[in-house]
Structure formats: structure tokens, C-alpha cells
Design a protein around this motif. Structure first.
Motif, short mmCIF file in Angstrom:
data_model
loop_
_atom_site.label_atom_id
_atom_site.label_comp_id
_atom_site.label_asym_id
_atom_site.label_seq_id
_atom_site.Cartn_x
_atom_site.Cartn_y
_atom_site.Cartn_z
N ALA A 163 74.03 116.68 -48.28
CA ALA A 163 75.19 116.00 -48.85
C ALA A 163 76.48 116.46 -48.18
CB ALA A 163 75.27 116.28 -50.35
N ASN A 164 77.45 115.56 -48.12
CA ASN A 164 78.78 115.96 -47.64
C ASN A 164 79.84 115.68 -48.70
OD1 ASN A 164 79.10 113.21 -47.56
ND2 ASN A 164 79.54 113.06 -45.37
N ALA A 165 79.39 115.29 -49.90
CA ALA A 165 80.36 114.89 -50.92
C ALA A 165 79.73 114.98 -52.30
CB ALA A 165 80.82 113.45 -50.66
N LEU A 166 80.59 115.01 -53.31
CA LEU A 166 80.14 114.93 -54.70
C LEU A 166 80.75 113.68 -55.31
CD1 LEU A 166 80.76 118.66 -55.78
CD2 LEU A 166 78.56 117.60 -55.18
N ALA A 167 79.89 112.78 -55.79
CA ALA A 167 80.39 111.59 -56.49
C ALA A 167 80.66 112.01 -57.93
CB ALA A 167 79.36 110.47 -56.43
N ILE A 168 81.86 111.70 -58.40
CA ILE A 168 82.28 112.17 -59.73
C ILE A 168 82.05 111.05 -60.74
CG2 ILE A 168 84.19 113.15 -61.07
CD1 ILE A 168 85.47 113.97 -58.38
N LEU A 169 81.10 111.28 -61.63
CA LEU A 169 80.80 110.27 -62.66
C LEU A 169 81.28 110.80 -64.01
CD1 LEU A 169 77.15 109.19 -61.74
CD2 LEU A 169 79.31 108.18 -60.99
N PRO A 170 82.36 110.20 -64.56
CA PRO A 170 82.82 110.62 -65.88
C PRO A 170 81.74 110.31 -66.93
CG PRO A 170 84.34 109.05 -64.86
CD PRO A 170 83.12 109.09 -64.01
N LEU A 178 76.18 111.31 -49.94
CA LEU A 178 76.65 111.16 -48.56
C LEU A 178 77.73 110.11 -48.55
CD1 LEU A 178 73.72 111.02 -46.01
CD2 LEU A 178 75.78 112.42 -45.91
N GLY A 179 78.91 110.51 -48.13
CA GLY A 179 80.00 109.56 -48.01
C GLY A 179 80.21 109.24 -46.55
N SER A 180 80.58 108.01 -46.26
CA SER A 180 80.93 107.67 -44.87
C SER A 180 82.01 106.59 -44.89
CB SER A 180 79.70 107.17 -44.11
OG SER A 180 79.15 106.05 -44.76
N LEU A 181 82.80 106.60 -43.85
CA LEU A 181 83.87 105.60 -43.70
C LEU A 181 83.30 104.47 -42.88
CD1 LEU A 181 87.27 107.25 -42.66
CD2 LEU A 181 86.89 105.60 -44.48
#
Ligand code: AMP
Ligand code: MG
Length: 424
Positions: free
Chosen positions: A384-391, A356-359
Motif C-alpha cells: 500500500a502507498n495510502a490509507l483510504a479514510i472511511l468515516p 494503492l492510490g495513483s494519479l
């Protein structure tokens, strides 16, 4: 395993933009303009008033002051849609409503609020000079004939539809909306609402993908459920190749005993099919090819619902957007501050953590993972509203910065999002 970028490039290569087609403007919202649209008519089409008031000759009001106002004879009244036959002569005015054509002779409008009636409306009293051009809209002020009103590549908004309507256009040349077929595979699947027999599950993927297709503005084609049966699957794909511009299947692309989709896809795609292990988690297995006798790309997504959705976001969506003529293909990615630890182990893959991302009020993106990161846990994905990208690596600790792909346009300004609220 191959890098995600390689899989994406392979897919994009085979997904050509659909040929332009005239589409009624009422059906063109969100479509991409194929050839520039030039205005043939000026807008506004005639000089008209931008206010309710009195059309007059500016020069007649030059001498007006509060104590010695000018009085003009009112010679008529003009509503939007009507005209005044006689021109305005020296010392005359005409009552005029917003949008009505300015009569000949007049060159300005005094707003109702700035003047007064006298003699039962037969005279208008003006207490100050009105400058030439006041409250007058000129021909072509909005659009001049010859202007480009929609360049090639424009994604049509409701405003553009109105601009085209102003040109008297019924149709516009756009890249058509892709018709996207969705097919679920698996002997365990049922679509009905009745009780489940032992071992059966309900078909969530088809509903999810049809909804994603609808949200993108593409045309959904429900291809139903096909069991793990080579012959039935072959027939279903043959039919789909003619009915659809893109086909999405789920299930049967991993390494299990009944993963026949990749076998059938291989037979049906004349050697173009590639079965990949993409270096991502979730959604590692992925098949892609072009169906025989057509240019219809077929995407074989994994059966786990979360994997299917992530695969859709990363591999299907950009490619189908290209088919629809879009030039910007990818979801926005922002930098976000981790509200809690986003830890992982090195495994050679990029992880896409459902989040969940929020401003916040300072304009800083903040991110929190949703609870339930297994690829069958659809409820957490739904939150969820987002995907956190973990390399590849160890992830980040709380307070660290992570790339965040925003996958839900309706919930992007998610100041109302309450990370962790769904936790039990
Ligand atoms: P598969 O990719 O066919 O090996 O399936 C992987 C997992 O996803 C299995 O647990 C399947 O039962 C499940 N699955 C496959 N298709 C669907 C579907 N349409 N809806 C929900 N779950 C599915
Ligand atoms: Mg299966």
C-alpha cells in the motif's frame, strides 16, 4: 472509545519541540531551522562573467556592424580563480572564462560564440554592439548581505545546505533530529534468522518501525526485544528514558492476560500514562505517557504489525515531527475516486483501509484497496502507498469519492502503480 483527534491532541500536548542545537551543515539535511539565518556575505562575492568570452568596454563596440566589425587587442586571459592585474583600457579586451572576475575597466562580456579570433588570438573581432552588463554577474545578485537565507521553520533541502555553505557557515541552529527508541515486547518474539520453536514468531515490528524512523530522518535507537516480564521491561524503559527523545513500544497494550506493557508504562510514567481505545480500525488500543524523570514521551502501540504501522502514521509521526520542530505535521490527504467498492459496517470507528492510490492522466486520484485487510497481514500493507479514510457508516461504492492519506512519499506520483496487480 475516544475520537482519533482527542488521542492526537493528548499526545501532541506532551510532545514539546526539542531545544535548538548547532548542527554541522552536512548533517542538517531535513532538519528544521530554529533561528533565522542571515547572510553576512554577498553571493556572488565579486563581479564575474557568466559566459566564456571576452571582457570588454561596451562603449568600444558601439560602432560595430557585420561589414565593419570592431577589433580589440587581447591583453590577457582570465580563468576562474585567477585575476587580471591591469585594467582594460580603450580598445582592449581580455579572454575570460565563466566565473572569472571581470577586470577593472570592463563592463560587459562578448560570448565566444558571438566573436572571432584573429592574429593567433592577439585580436578579437566583434561584429555587433555589446550592451553594458551583458553576461556579467553582479555582487549579491544571488544573496545580498543581510538577506534572510533560511527563515525559522524552514526544512533544509540540499539547496539550502549549499546556500549556507556559500556563507562560509560550518554549522546551523536547528531543532535536532529526535532520537527514537524502538522496543518490541512479547515472549513469542525472536529476532534471529534460525528456525522457529513452536509458538514463536519473528519480530517484524522493530524492523518496520526502525525503518520508518530512518525514513523520517530521525535517529533510530534499537532497544531490542523484551519478553512479557515486568522487571525487564521496567529496566529497559528506565534506560530508554535517558538515551532517547521518544520511545515506541509494540505489543502488550490490548486487553489480553499478558498485556503488561500498559501496567509497566503506568508505573513508569508517574500517572501521565493514558490507556486509550481509539475509535479507529485498525489500531484501536493505544497507550501514551511521559517517562519518569524525563520529558521522553512513550508510545505503546498494538502488537499486530499493520496496527503498529497505522498507529505510527496517525499518532506517532505527527508528534515526533513536532519534537523535531516541524510546523506541518500531517500527511497529505487528497480526494480520490474509488476504483472498486470500499464497503464497511457501522461500528463507531473510522476505518483506515490500506490502499494503492495513483494519479491518472487527468490529474484525478484513483484508489483501490489492497488485498488482505486484517491487521496481521503485513504483506498487503507493504504494497500500500495510502490509507483510504472511511468515516463511520457503510463506506463507498465504486465510483464514489473518498479521502486518501498518502503515506509513502517515494510512491506518491504512483502513475506506475497498478492497483490489483498483487492480487492472486
Ligand atoms: P499483543 O498486542 O501483544 O497482544 O500482540 C498482538 C499480535 O501481534 C499477536 O499476534 C502478536 O504475536 C503479534 N506481535 C506482537 N509483537 C509483534 C512483533 N514485534 N512483530 C510481529 N508480530 C508481533
Ligand atoms: Mg503480546
Amino acid at each position: 472509545m475516544i475520537p482519533l483527534r482527542e488521542a492526537q491532541d493528548f499526545v501532541l500536548e506532551a510532545c514539546a519541540t526539542l531545544s535548538p542545537h548547532p548542527v554541522p551543515i552536512d548533517e542538517a539535511l531535513g532538519c528544521v531551522v530554529a533561528t533565522p539565518v542571515l547572510a553576512t556575505e554577498p553571493v556572488p562575492p565579486f563581479v564575474n562573467s557568466s559566459r566564456d568570452g571576452y571582457a570588454l568596454r561596451a562603449r568600444d563596440t558601439e560602432a560595430a556592424v557585420d561589414r565593419q566589425p570592431v577589433r580589440l587587442t587581447v591583453v590577457g586571459s582570465i580563468m576562474a580563480g585567477s585575476t587580471l592585474d591591469a585594467p582594460i583600457e580603450v580598445g582592449q579586451a581580455a579572454r575570460i572564462m565563466t566565473g572569472a572576475p571581470l577586470p577593472d575597466g570592463a563592463d560587459a562580456v562578448c560570448m565566444l560564440e558571438d566573436c572571432a579570433d584573429e592574429a593567433g588570438g592577439g585580436v578579437v573581432v566583434i561584429g555587433h554592439p555589446v550592451t553594458e552588463g551583458t553576461a556579467v554577474r553582479l555582487v549579491g545578485e544571488d544573496v545580498a548581505a543581510g538577506d534572510t537565507v533560511a527563515a525559522a521553520g524552514t526544512v533544509l533541502t540540499p539547496g539550502h545546505i549549499g546556500v549556507l555553505a556559500n556563507q562560509g557557515m560550518d554549522e546551523v541552529m536547528v531543532h535536532p533530529r529526535p532520537r527514537v527508541g524502538v522496543l518490541s515486547t512479547g515472549d513469542e518474539l525472536v529476532s534471529t534468522s534460525g528456525p522457529l520453536a513452536p509458538g514463536q514468531i519473528r519480530d517484524a515490528n522493530r524492523r518496520v518501525l526502525l525503518a520508518l524512523v530512518r525514513r523520517e530522518g530521525w535517529i533510530p535507537v534499537d532497544l531490542g526485544i523484551v519478553g512479557d516480564d515486568e522487571e525487564l521491561l521496567t529496566t529497559a524503559l528506565e534506560d530508554a528514558a535517558t538515551a532517547c527523545d521518544v520511545v515506541i513500544t509494540t505489543g502488550g497494550v490490548s486487553v489480553g492476560d499478558l498485556d503488561i506493557v500498559k501496567v509497566v508504562l503506568a508505573n513508569q510514567s508517574g500517572g501521565t500514562m493514558r490507556w486509550m481505545q481509539v475509535a479507529i480500525r485498525p489500531a484501536k488500543p493505544f497507550a501514551f505517557g511521559v517517562l519518569d524523570g524525563s520529558d521522553t514521551p512513550v508510545f505503546g502501540l498494538p502488537g499486530n504489525p499493520v496496527s503498529a504501522m497505522v498507529s505510527f502514521e496517525l499518532l506517532v509521526r505527527p508528534a515526533v515531527r513536532r519534537r523535531g520542530g516541524h510546523r506541518s505535521l500531517d500527511r497529505p490527504v487528497v480526494s480520490a475516486r474509488a476504483e472498486s467498492d470500499l464497503r464497511r459496517r457501522p461500528d463507531g470507528k473510522t476505518h483506515f483501509v490500506r490502499a494503492l492510490g495513483s494519479l491518472d492522466q487527468h490529474g484525478v486520484w484513483r484508489v483501490c484497496p489492497v488485498d488482505g485487510q486484517d491487521s496481521h497481514q503485513l504483506r498487503a500493507m507493504a504494497d500500500a502507498n495510502a490509507l483510504a479514510i472511511l468515516p463511520d457508516g457503510d463506506g463507498v461504492w465504486a465510483g464514489g469519492v473518498v479521502d486518501l492519506m498518502l503515506i509513502d512519499p517515494d510512491r506518491i506520483s504512483a502513475s506506475t502503480a497498478t492497483p490489483g496487480a498483487h492480487r492472486r
